[in-house]
Structures are given as C-alpha cells and as structure tokens.
Design an enzyme around this catalytic site. Structure first.
Site, PDB file in Angstrom:
ATOM      1  N   TRP A   1       0.982  -1.282   0.109  1.00 49.09           N
ATOM      2  CA  TRP A   1       0.038  -0.008   0.023  1.00 49.09           C
ATOM      3  C   TRP A   1       0.865   1.293   0.091  1.00 49.09           C
ATOM      4  O   TRP A   1       1.846   1.319   0.646  1.00 49.09           O
ATOM      5  CB  TRP A   1      -0.855   0.051   1.202  1.00 49.09           C
ATOM      6  CG  TRP A   1      -1.640   1.140   1.251  1.00 49.09           C
ATOM      7  CD1 TRP A   1      -2.634   1.725   0.478  1.00 49.09           C
ATOM      8  CD2 TRP A   1      -1.246   2.616   2.104  1.00 49.09           C
ATOM      9  NE1 TRP A   1      -2.964   3.104   0.982  1.00 49.09           N
ATOM     10  CE2 TRP A   1      -2.183   3.515   1.822  1.00 49.09           C
ATOM     11  CE3 TRP A   1      -0.334   2.773   3.106  1.00 49.09           C
ATOM     12  CZ2 TRP A   1      -2.090   4.805   2.384  1.00 49.09           C
ATOM     13  CZ3 TRP A   1      -0.212   4.053   3.739  1.00 49.09           C
ATOM     14  CH2 TRP A   1      -1.294   4.829   3.472  1.00 49.09           C
TER      15      TRP A   1
ATOM     16  N   GLU B   1      -2.976  -3.004  -2.686  1.00 49.88           N
ATOM     17  CA  GLU B   1      -4.181  -2.381  -1.717  1.00 49.88           C
ATOM     18  C   GLU B   1      -4.532  -1.065  -2.350  1.00 49.88           C
ATOM     19  O   GLU B   1      -3.675  -0.065  -2.200  1.00 49.88           O
ATOM     20  CB  GLU B   1      -3.937  -2.296  -0.199  1.00 49.88           C
ATOM     21  CG  GLU B   1      -5.015  -1.712   0.461  1.00 49.88           C
ATOM     22  CD  GLU B   1      -4.713  -1.698   1.940  1.00 49.88           C
ATOM     23  OE1 GLU B   1      -3.590  -2.232   2.501  1.00 49.88           O
ATOM     24  OE2 GLU B   1      -5.437  -1.415   2.843  1.00 49.88           O
TER      25      GLU B   1
ATOM     26  N   LYS C   1      -6.899   2.589  -2.536  1.00 51.90           N
ATOM     27  CA  LYS C   1      -7.286   3.750  -1.509  1.00 51.90           C
ATOM     28  C   LYS C   1      -8.081   4.904  -2.538  1.00 51.90           C
ATOM     29  O   LYS C   1      -7.672   5.185  -3.410  1.00 51.90           O
ATOM     30  CB  LYS C   1      -6.489   4.192  -0.802  1.00 51.90           C
ATOM     31  CG  LYS C   1      -6.971   4.939   0.596  1.00 51.90           C
ATOM     32  CD  LYS C   1      -5.936   5.143   1.535  1.00 51.90           C
ATOM     33  CE  LYS C   1      -6.182   6.094   2.733  1.00 51.90           C
ATOM     34  NZ  LYS C   1      -5.600   5.866   3.912  1.00 51.90           N
TER      35      LYS C   1
ATOM     36  N   ASP D   1      -9.684  -2.957   1.683  1.00 43.69           N
ATOM     37  CA  ASP D   1      -9.593  -2.279   2.749  1.00 43.69           C
ATOM     38  C   ASP D   1     -10.993  -1.746   3.037  1.00 43.69           C
ATOM     39  O   ASP D   1     -11.781  -1.019   2.164  1.00 43.69           O
ATOM     40  CB  ASP D   1      -8.681  -1.555   3.061  1.00 43.69           C
ATOM     41  CG  ASP D   1      -8.532  -0.914   4.490  1.00 43.69           C
ATOM     42  OD1 ASP D   1      -9.623  -0.520   5.055  1.00 43.69           O
ATOM     43  OD2 ASP D   1      -7.758  -0.921   5.142  1.00 43.69           O
TER      44      ASP D   1
ATOM     45  N   HIS E   1     -11.524   1.841   2.519  1.00 40.81           N
ATOM     46  CA  HIS E   1     -10.915   2.373   1.360  1.00 40.81           C
ATOM     47  C   HIS E   1     -11.954   3.127   0.165  1.00 40.81           C
ATOM     48  O   HIS E   1     -11.447   3.262  -0.777  1.00 40.81           O
ATOM     49  CB  HIS E   1      -9.738   1.634   0.859  1.00 40.81           C
ATOM     50  CG  HIS E   1      -8.701   1.814   1.822  1.00 40.81           C
ATOM     51  ND1 HIS E   1      -7.315   1.304   1.524  1.00 40.81           N
ATOM     52  CD2 HIS E   1      -8.897   2.108   3.189  1.00 40.81           C
ATOM     53  CE1 HIS E   1      -6.450   1.473   2.385  1.00 40.81           C
ATOM     54  NE2 HIS E   1      -7.333   1.983   3.544  1.00 40.81           N
TER      55      HIS E   1
ATOM     56  N   HIS F   1      -8.783  -6.469   4.377  1.00 41.06           N
ATOM     57  CA  HIS F   1      -8.556  -5.634   5.683  1.00 41.06           C
ATOM     58  C   HIS F   1      -9.678  -5.413   6.469  1.00 41.06           C
ATOM     59  O   HIS F   1     -10.328  -4.149   5.909  1.00 41.06           O
ATOM     60  CB  HIS F   1      -7.762  -4.478   5.083  1.00 41.06           C
ATOM     61  CG  HIS F   1      -6.325  -4.704   5.222  1.00 41.06           C
ATOM     62  ND1 HIS F   1      -5.256  -3.666   4.851  1.00 41.06           N
ATOM     63  CD2 HIS F   1      -5.569  -5.873   5.069  1.00 41.06           C
ATOM     64  CE1 HIS F   1      -4.048  -4.168   5.055  1.00 41.06           C
ATOM     65  NE2 HIS F   1      -4.269  -5.401   5.137  1.00 41.06           N
TER      66      HIS F   1
ATOM     67  N   ASP G   1     -12.144   7.174   6.117  1.00 44.66           N
ATOM     68  CA  ASP G   1     -11.272   6.007   6.372  1.00 44.66           C
ATOM     69  C   ASP G   1     -10.741   6.166   7.705  1.00 44.66           C
ATOM     70  O   ASP G   1      -9.213   6.273   8.075  1.00 44.66           O
ATOM     71  CB  ASP G   1     -10.226   5.962   5.336  1.00 44.66           C
ATOM     72  CG  ASP G   1      -9.422   4.735   5.818  1.00 44.66           C
ATOM     73  OD1 ASP G   1      -9.736   3.760   6.122  1.00 44.66           O
ATOM     74  OD2 ASP G   1      -8.070   5.147   5.153  1.00 44.66           O
TER      75      ASP G   1
ATOM     76  N   ASP H   1     -10.456   3.865  10.308  1.00 42.24           N
ATOM     77  CA  ASP H   1      -9.614   2.856  11.061  1.00 42.24           C
ATOM     78  C   ASP H   1     -10.184   2.540  12.489  1.00 42.24           C
ATOM     79  O   ASP H   1      -9.272   2.399  13.485  1.00 42.24           O
ATOM     80  CB  ASP H   1      -8.189   3.059  11.197  1.00 42.24           C
ATOM     81  CG  ASP H   1      -7.728   2.670   9.608  1.00 42.24           C
ATOM     82  OD1 ASP H   1      -7.716   1.476   9.164  1.00 42.24           O
ATOM     83  OD2 ASP H   1      -7.486   3.524   8.883  1.00 42.24           O
TER      84      ASP H   1
ATOM     85  N   ASP I   1      -7.233  -4.389  10.115  1.00 39.51           N
ATOM     86  CA  ASP I   1      -6.773  -3.078   9.751  1.00 39.51           C
ATOM     87  C   ASP I   1      -7.117  -1.959  10.560  1.00 39.51           C
ATOM     88  O   ASP I   1      -8.012  -1.522  10.000  1.00 39.51           O
ATOM     89  CB  ASP I   1      -6.339  -2.741   8.352  1.00 39.51           C
ATOM     90  CG  ASP I   1      -5.568  -1.539   8.050  1.00 39.51           C
ATOM     91  OD1 ASP I   1      -4.665  -1.002   9.125  1.00 39.51           O
ATOM     92  OD2 ASP I   1      -5.219  -1.145   7.102  1.00 39.51           O
TER      93      ASP I   1
HETATM   94  C1  RNT Z   1      -3.734   2.475   4.898  1.00 41.07           C
HETATM   95  C2  RNT Z   1      -4.143   1.176   4.568  1.00 41.07           C
HETATM   96  C3  RNT Z   1      -3.068   0.298   5.217  1.00 41.07           C
HETATM   97  C4  RNT Z   1      -2.425   0.699   6.187  1.00 41.07           C
HETATM   98  C5  RNT Z   1      -1.409  -0.402   6.790  1.00 41.07           C
HETATM   99  C6  RNT Z   1      -0.615   0.272   7.936  1.00 41.07           C
HETATM  100  O1  RNT Z   1      -4.953   3.224   4.585  1.00 41.07           O
HETATM  101  O2  RNT Z   1      -5.075   0.696   5.102  1.00 41.07           O
HETATM  102  O3  RNT Z   1      -3.227  -0.932   4.692  1.00 41.07           O
HETATM  103  O4  RNT Z   1      -3.397   0.580   7.364  1.00 41.07           O
HETATM  104  O5  RNT Z   1      -0.396  -0.693   6.013  1.00 41.07           O
HETATM  105 ZN    ZN Z   2      -5.580  -1.378   4.873  1.00 39.75          ZN
END
Ligand code: RNT
Ligand code: ZN
Length: 454
Positions: A222, A260, A262, A293, A296, A320, A328, A330, A360
C-alpha cells in the site's frame, strides 16, 4: 445492576479492593460470566444446534471452519503505527495517523509481543501475525528500508514459530524522510522511486525468508501517493507506479503478493495514484492478489458486493477488516452490518480458500489490547454468523421468485440462537465467553501497562 460478591470460583483477577465503579462492574461481570456462562453453554448448545439443523445448517461444521480460518492480526494496533526504527533524520509523519492517548502504548518489540500474547489468549481460532517493515529490530543501528534483511526480523520470526502463528509482511511506504512531495513508488524523482522499489524488493525477500520457516504469507503493498487538489497530471504517476510495481514483482519468490487501493487520504483528497481501478486491473493482468480495505471506498460503497465480481478474475483476495466512521478512520472492527455482509459474501462465494482474512485498525483512545480483542473477536464472530446462514433456502426462494420468503429468511437470521453457538465456539477454543475477557485486560493494564508511564 445487582452488585455481586467477588466470586469464589474462577475468581476475578481485578484488584481485590473496590475503589471505582469500573472495578465494581468488572468484578460483577467477571463473576457472572466466568462462573455461569460455561454451565449455560453446556445446557443449551444441543438445542441451538438442532434449531440450525432444522434449517439445513450444520453448526458443528460452522464452528470448525470459523475456528480453522486463519485471521492475520496487524501489529500496528499495539503502538499507534509508530514502528521501531532508528532514523538519522526526522521522520515525515506522512501517510497514516492514529488518534488518542490511552496509557500503555507498547514502546519496543518485546512489549508488542507481550501485549499480543495477552490478546491472543482472549481471541478464539487460528491466528497469524501481520508485520510492517517499520518494525525491524536493528539493535539501535541505522538500517534504511532499502537495506532491510530477514535477520532484522529474527525475533518476530522466532516468536511466531514458537506460537505456531503464520507471519504476513508489508513494506512500509509511509512515515519516512524519503517520501518526496507525498510520493513514493510513483515519484518523478528517479532516486526516490528507486529507493522505494528497492524497499519493496527487500520486503518481498523478507517475506520469502519467512515462508521458508513458517510457510507462505502475504506481502501487501500500500502506498499513500496522491495529490491534494486539482491534479494536473493523473497519467504520469500511474505510468510510473505500473512500471515500478512490475520491477518490484519481477523476482519469482514464495510470496503471496497483494496490492491495496485507496480512494483518498489526508492531504491526498483529490487524487490517489493507487486507485481501485488501477489495482484491480493490475492484479488481474499480473496474476497477483488484491486487497480490499473496508475503509477505502466511498462511505456508501461496500466491499461486500465487490468480492463476487473481483474473484472472477483475481486470486487471492485479502480483506483488511476495518471500520470507517464517516471516513477512513480505522475504528476497531465490530459485528456490524458491513462486516457481516463481507463475511456472508465470502462464504456464499464458494471460493473461501481464495479469501484471506486480516484486520487493519488503530485506535489509541482505548486500551490497545482490548481494541485487538474486540476487533478480532468481531471478525471471527461475523464469520461464524455467515457460516450459519441458511443460504441454500434463500437461493431456492430467490430462483423460485418468492422474494418475500427470501426476506423472511434473512429476518429469521436475527432470531436464531446465534449467541449460544458463539459461546460454544469460545468454549471449544478455551477463551472467555461474553465480556469476561475484560477482567484479564484490567489485570494487565494494572500490572503491566500502568508501569510503562514511569
Ligand atoms: C492505509 C492502509 C494500510 C495501512 C497499513 C498500516 O490506509 O489501510 O493497509 O493501514 O499498511
Ligand atoms: Zn488497509
């Protein structure tokens, strides 16, 4: 709430004195749950299993598969994505950020490992660990990311071997002085680009060395590359990224490569080089894996619907599991509609072996170990819930044109004795049911995390 005496059996490990409301709650719940739920599970599981059997669902098989499915736990929840590197220059924070200031952040590899061991005892099922390159342990020596070797991860590899956890890996293309104008693999500056290519190549070799010891794992790329506003050149960075990725993946190694995408990041609101379309097409044409993810995409765009589309062309799909709140953000994953839908689609796809599970999230505002326990239990719970769906009946209803029966079946899912099957799963895995795990979190916070402030 009834205030219980400290329980005699399965005694609370929280402090013996009662000083705060928190402790009263912890002791009450600890006593109730640890002592009584076990008996409750033993009494009612056969009834619950029969209820599912009536609908054509094998609860024992669902528990087995839910427990066997490896779930890769991200290391970066332990320390707010800070990492263990020694830098010569100041670090550019660019790319990623945790918010919150709860006490007890892990400050080195040993603390991260101890914290995870505590969490792992409270999480049912097969676990893997997921490491970022910024968690190299170099004994204080400055080793830049393009020079990393498997030996810099020896403590992690030994530790995973000892616990029989698989180990996944990620190049760290953020939080580093060699990001230039927010760009890494797609930078116009040749030296910058080469540095990040070399870092990703080094990362794949580390993942390959891990595979020799622990079996193959993922190496997930990523990058945060993007632009804040009115991007003038959308083509150039993507051409450079394509070329860079081909160079990174050229070597034939025992690694499960994934990319990955985004939609946007802080400071990259207008344009992200590694967008969904870019990586979907990249993975399909290069034969590598794709990472979805959950945070994302546009807030109303759900990855559950993408699984059956992408899996026609791409394997494996790495998930993820995360939780975006308005963006986003998290947040810790929860047993919510989004996660359940992802799990349901993964199970229904009949391509379960092509789907890899990871988490994640990073929340520094609550006890970080509890965050792990909550998030990982939620994923396992959602998986179990998906495996218990009377799906065959729903398919029959759909193809027979009886739409209302299909809706009724979906409603029925919430009325089935799911909690009892989950408790049985926890019992079989030897982890606490309900919220009894809070007692161990409390003990560890008092005995270990509070000391870290000194
Ligand atoms: C970031 C991505 C990625 C990170 C990690 C730390 O937006 O989701 O996966 O969270 O690589
Ligand atoms: Zn991620």
């Amino acid at each position: 709430m009834q205030r219980a005496e400290a329980p005699a059996r399965g005694a609370s490990k929280v402090l013996p004195h009662i000083a705060t409301e928190y402790e009263v709650v912890a002791m009450t719940l600890d006593g109730l749950l640890m002592n009584e739920l076990a008996g409750h599970v033993r009494m009612s599981y056969p009834n619950a299993r029969d209820r599912y059997a009536e609908l054509g669902v094998d609860a024992d098989a669902a528990i087995d598969l839910a427990l066997e499915t490896p779930l890769s736990v991200h290391c970066w929840q332990a320390d707010d994505v800070i990492g263990l590197e020694t830098h010569e220059e100041g670090t550019d924070a660019g790319g990623i950020q945790a918010t919150g200031n709860y006490r007890g952040r892990a400050r080195n590899g040993e603390e991260i490992r101890a914290d995870f061991e505590t969490a792992a005892d409270l999480i049912p099922g097969t676990l893997r660990f997921n490491l970022h390159a910024m968690y190299a342990e170099t004994d204080g020596a400055v080793v830049d990311r393009d020079e990393l070797e498997p030996e810099h991860f020896a403590p992690w590899i030994d530790w995973c071997e000892q616990h029989e956890w698989g180990l996944d890996f990620n190049p760290t293309c953020f939080a580093h002085p060699k990001m230039r104008d927010g760009m890494t693999l797609s930078s116009t500056d040749k030296a910058t680009r080469q540095f990040w290519i070399d870092h990703c190549i080094a990362s794949r070799r580390i993942a390959d060395a891990i595979a020799q010891r622990l079996g193959p794992g993922t190496c997930n790329i990523w990058i945060p590359d993007g632009r804040k506003d009115v991007t003038a050149d959308r083509m150039g960075p993507r051409e450079r990224l394509l070329e860079a990725l081909d160079e990174v993946l050229a070597e034939d190694l025992d690694v499960i490569d994934t990319v990955e995408s985004k939609l946007f990041g802080i400071g990259a609101e207008d344009y992200t080089v590694g967008s969904h379309e870019f990586y979907l097409a990249y993975a399909a044409t290069r034969g590598c894996g794709l990472c979805f993810d959950m945070g994302h995409y546009h807030p109303t765009e759900k990855i559950a619907d993408k699984i059956s589309a992408a899996i026609q062309f791409v394997s494996p799909i790495l998930l993820h599991c995360s939780r975006g709140v308005r963006w986003d953000s998290d947040h810790v994953t929860r047993f919510n509609d989004d996660l359940r839908a992802v799990c349901t689609e993964a199970v229904r796809s009949d391509r379960f072996d092509d789907i890899l599970w990871a988490t994640d999230f990073f929340d520094a505002s609550i006890n970080r170990i509890a965050a792990w326990v909550l998030g990982e239990r939620a994923v396992r719970k959602s998986l179990l819930s998906a495996l218990l769906e009377p799906h065959d009946l729903a398919v029959v209803a759909e193809y027979s044109g009886v739409g209302h029966a299909k809706l009724a079946l979906d409603e029925l899912r919430s009325e089935l004795p799911f909690g009892t099957i989950w408790e049985e799963l926890c019992e079989r895995a030897g982890v606490p049911t309900g919220i009894a795990w809070l007692a161990e979190i409390r003990r560890y916070e008092e005995e270990v995390l509070s000391e870290r402030e000194a």
